[in-house]
Structure formats: C-alpha cells, structure tokens
Design an enzyme around this catalytic site. Sequence first.
Site, PDB file in Angstrom:
ATOM      1  N   CYS A   3       0.855  -1.188   0.000  1.00 23.22           N
ATOM      2  CA  CYS A   3       0.000   0.000   0.000  1.00 23.22           C
ATOM      3  C   CYS A   3       0.893   1.241   0.000  1.00 23.22           C
ATOM      4  CB  CYS A   3      -0.928  -0.009   1.214  1.00 23.22           C
ATOM      5  SG  CYS A   3      -1.835   1.548   1.439  1.00 23.22           S
ATOM      6  N   CYS A   6       0.441   3.403   3.180  1.00 21.12           N
ATOM      7  CA  CYS A   6       1.072   2.796   4.363  1.00 21.12           C
ATOM      8  C   CYS A   6       2.587   2.990   4.293  1.00 21.12           C
ATOM      9  CB  CYS A   6       0.719   1.313   4.468  1.00 21.12           C
ATOM     10  SG  CYS A   6      -0.937   0.970   5.116  1.00 21.12           S
ATOM     11  N   HIS A  45      -4.654   1.190   8.169  1.00 25.95           N
ATOM     12  CA  HIS A  45      -5.068   0.886   6.798  1.00 25.95           C
ATOM     13  C   HIS A  45      -6.562   0.577   6.770  1.00 25.95           C
ATOM     14  CE1 HIS A  45      -4.609  -0.289   2.601  1.00 25.95           C
ATOM     15  NE2 HIS A  45      -5.573  -1.158   2.882  1.00 25.95           N
ATOM     16  N   ASN A  85     -12.746   9.911  -2.642  1.00 26.12           N
ATOM     17  CA  ASN A  85     -13.214   9.048  -3.722  1.00 26.12           C
ATOM     18  C   ASN A  85     -13.322   7.626  -3.207  1.00 26.12           C
ATOM     19  OD1 ASN A  85     -13.182  11.178  -5.671  1.00 26.12           O
ATOM     20  ND2 ASN A  85     -10.957  10.978  -5.803  1.00 26.12           N
ATOM     21  N   HIS A  96      -6.453   3.124   0.161  1.00 22.88           N
ATOM     22  CA  HIS A  96      -6.249   3.459   1.583  1.00 22.88           C
ATOM     23  C   HIS A  96      -7.027   4.751   1.785  1.00 22.88           C
ATOM     24  CE1 HIS A  96      -3.275   3.815   5.205  1.00 22.88           C
ATOM     25  NE2 HIS A  96      -4.151   4.807   5.318  1.00 22.88           N
ATOM     26  N   HIS A  98      -8.501   8.165   2.181  1.00 21.86           N
ATOM     27  CA  HIS A  98      -7.827   9.464   2.217  1.00 21.86           C
ATOM     28  C   HIS A  98      -8.812  10.557   1.856  1.00 21.86           C
ATOM     29  CE1 HIS A  98      -7.312   7.710  -1.797  1.00 21.86           C
ATOM     30  NE2 HIS A  98      -7.325   8.948  -2.287  1.00 21.86           N
ATOM     31  N   HIS A 100      -8.866  14.353   0.224  1.00 18.28           N
ATOM     32  CA  HIS A 100      -8.147  15.403  -0.491  1.00 18.28           C
ATOM     33  C   HIS A 100      -8.571  16.741   0.100  1.00 18.28           C
ATOM     34  CE1 HIS A 100      -6.891  12.819  -3.942  1.00 18.28           C
ATOM     35  NE2 HIS A 100      -8.005  12.157  -3.646  1.00 18.28           N
TER      36      HIS A 100
HETATM   37  P1  5GP Z   1      -7.498   8.958  -5.395  1.00 16.44           P
HETATM   38  O1  5GP Z   1      -7.483   8.988  -6.886  1.00 16.44           O
HETATM   39  O2  5GP Z   1      -7.322   7.558  -4.878  1.00 16.44           O
HETATM   40  O3  5GP Z   1      -8.646   9.668  -4.778  1.00 16.44           O
HETATM   41  O4  5GP Z   1      -6.237   9.812  -4.913  1.00 16.44           O
HETATM   42  C1  5GP Z   1      -4.957   9.312  -4.791  1.00 16.44           C
HETATM   43  C2  5GP Z   1      -4.014  10.476  -4.782  1.00 16.44           C
HETATM   44  O5  5GP Z   1      -2.753  10.071  -4.317  1.00 16.44           O
HETATM   45  C3  5GP Z   1      -3.801  11.098  -6.179  1.00 16.44           C
HETATM   46  O6  5GP Z   1      -4.184  12.464  -6.146  1.00 16.44           O
HETATM   47  C4  5GP Z   1      -2.298  10.922  -6.421  1.00 16.44           C
HETATM   48  O7  5GP Z   1      -1.719  12.013  -7.089  1.00 16.44           O
HETATM   49  C5  5GP Z   1      -1.754  10.759  -5.012  1.00 16.44           C
HETATM   50  N1  5GP Z   1      -0.561   9.931  -4.940  1.00 16.44           N
HETATM   51  C6  5GP Z   1      -0.403   8.697  -5.470  1.00 16.44           C
HETATM   52  N2  5GP Z   1       0.824   8.226  -5.196  1.00 16.44           N
HETATM   53  C7  5GP Z   1       1.450   9.200  -4.480  1.00 16.44           C
HETATM   54  C8  5GP Z   1       2.759   9.300  -3.888  1.00 16.44           C
HETATM   55  O8  5GP Z   1       3.589   8.389  -3.980  1.00 16.44           O
HETATM   56  N3  5GP Z   1       3.061  10.438  -3.228  1.00 16.44           N
HETATM   57  C9  5GP Z   1       2.144  11.458  -3.103  1.00 16.44           C
HETATM   58  N4  5GP Z   1       2.551  12.553  -2.433  1.00 16.44           N
HETATM   59  N5  5GP Z   1       0.906  11.400  -3.630  1.00 16.44           N
HETATM   60  C10 5GP Z   1       0.575  10.279  -4.301  1.00 16.44           C
HETATM   61 ZN    ZN Z   2      -2.534   1.438   3.551  1.00 19.20          ZN
END
Ligand code: 5GP
Ligand code: ZN
Length: 112
Positions: A3, A6, A45, A85, A96, A98, A100
């Site tokens: 992950c 994580c 997680h 999302n 995981h 999150h 934004h």
């Molecule tokens: P999701 O699309 O799942 O809502 O958002 C995942 C977010 O994690 C995306 O905006 C993506 O840019 C961010 N993200 C993915 N991998 C990494 C990483 O390794 N480092 C950072 N800082 N952000 C990440």
């Molecule tokens: Zn995780």
Amino acid sequence: MDCIFCSIIAGEIPSTKVWEDDYCYAFRDINPQAKDHVVIVPRAHIESADKIYAGNSVYVSKIFEAIPKIAAALNLENGYRIITNIGEHGCQSVKHLHFHLLGGEQLPEKIV
Ligand code: 5GP
Ligand code: ZN
C-alpha cells in the site's frame, strides 16, 4: 501488504509532510490539482470511506478535527474543498482511505 500510503506513513516513501498526529498523516499530493493539494490519511489501513464502522470511526473524527488545523496552517481562510473518492465508480486509485484537501486559490466549478 502493498500500500503506497502505508509506505508513506512508515517513511519508506518520501513525502512532503504538512501535518501529523497520533491518528493521521497529511502530505502534499504528488500531482496537485490546486495550489494547495494535501492528502490526509489515517494511520490505520482502512480501504475507503465505505469501510468505516464503530470500531474504526475514531480515525475519521480525528481527521476531521485535524482538518481545520491543517487549513489554518496553510492560511486557507477563504475556504477549501474536502473530497474522498470511493471504489471504481468513485475513481479511487489508492485503496487506503484518504481525504483530499484542495485550496489556496479559487477552485473550479463544483460537481455538487
Ligand atoms: P485517489 O485517486 O485515490 O482519490 O487519490 C490518490 C491520490 O494520491 C492522487 O491524487 C495521487 O496524485 C496521489 N498519490 C499517489 N501516489 C502518491 C505518492 O507516492 N506520493 C504522493 N505525495 N501522492 C501520491
Ligand atoms: Zn494502507
């Protein structure tokens, strides 16, 4: 478990920390969609907001207690947006939980 978030929490993948406490860790998104784009994750997680129940909901309440502090630290007194999302239709790419946090400028048209 493989992950990305994580691994970021564990310090195995570098990140730009914005906030941390016992329950959550917040860092700048690698692909920012606004001037300030922070990802806030629980230290546990949890797959998504669809997997919240009485036994883990403290992470969500603690994150939402941290959000005003993170916003204040980033000087977001003019407002901001929180998005989470969930799953395939919600276009969740990292499994995981999150949130934004987007701000620092006038944001584009909202969906809802
Ligand atoms: P999701 O699309 O799942 O809502 O958002 C995942 C977010 O994690 C995306 O905006 C993506 O840019 C961010 N993200 C993915 N991998 C990494 C990483 O390794 N480092 C950072 N800082 N952000 C990440
Ligand atoms: Zn995780």
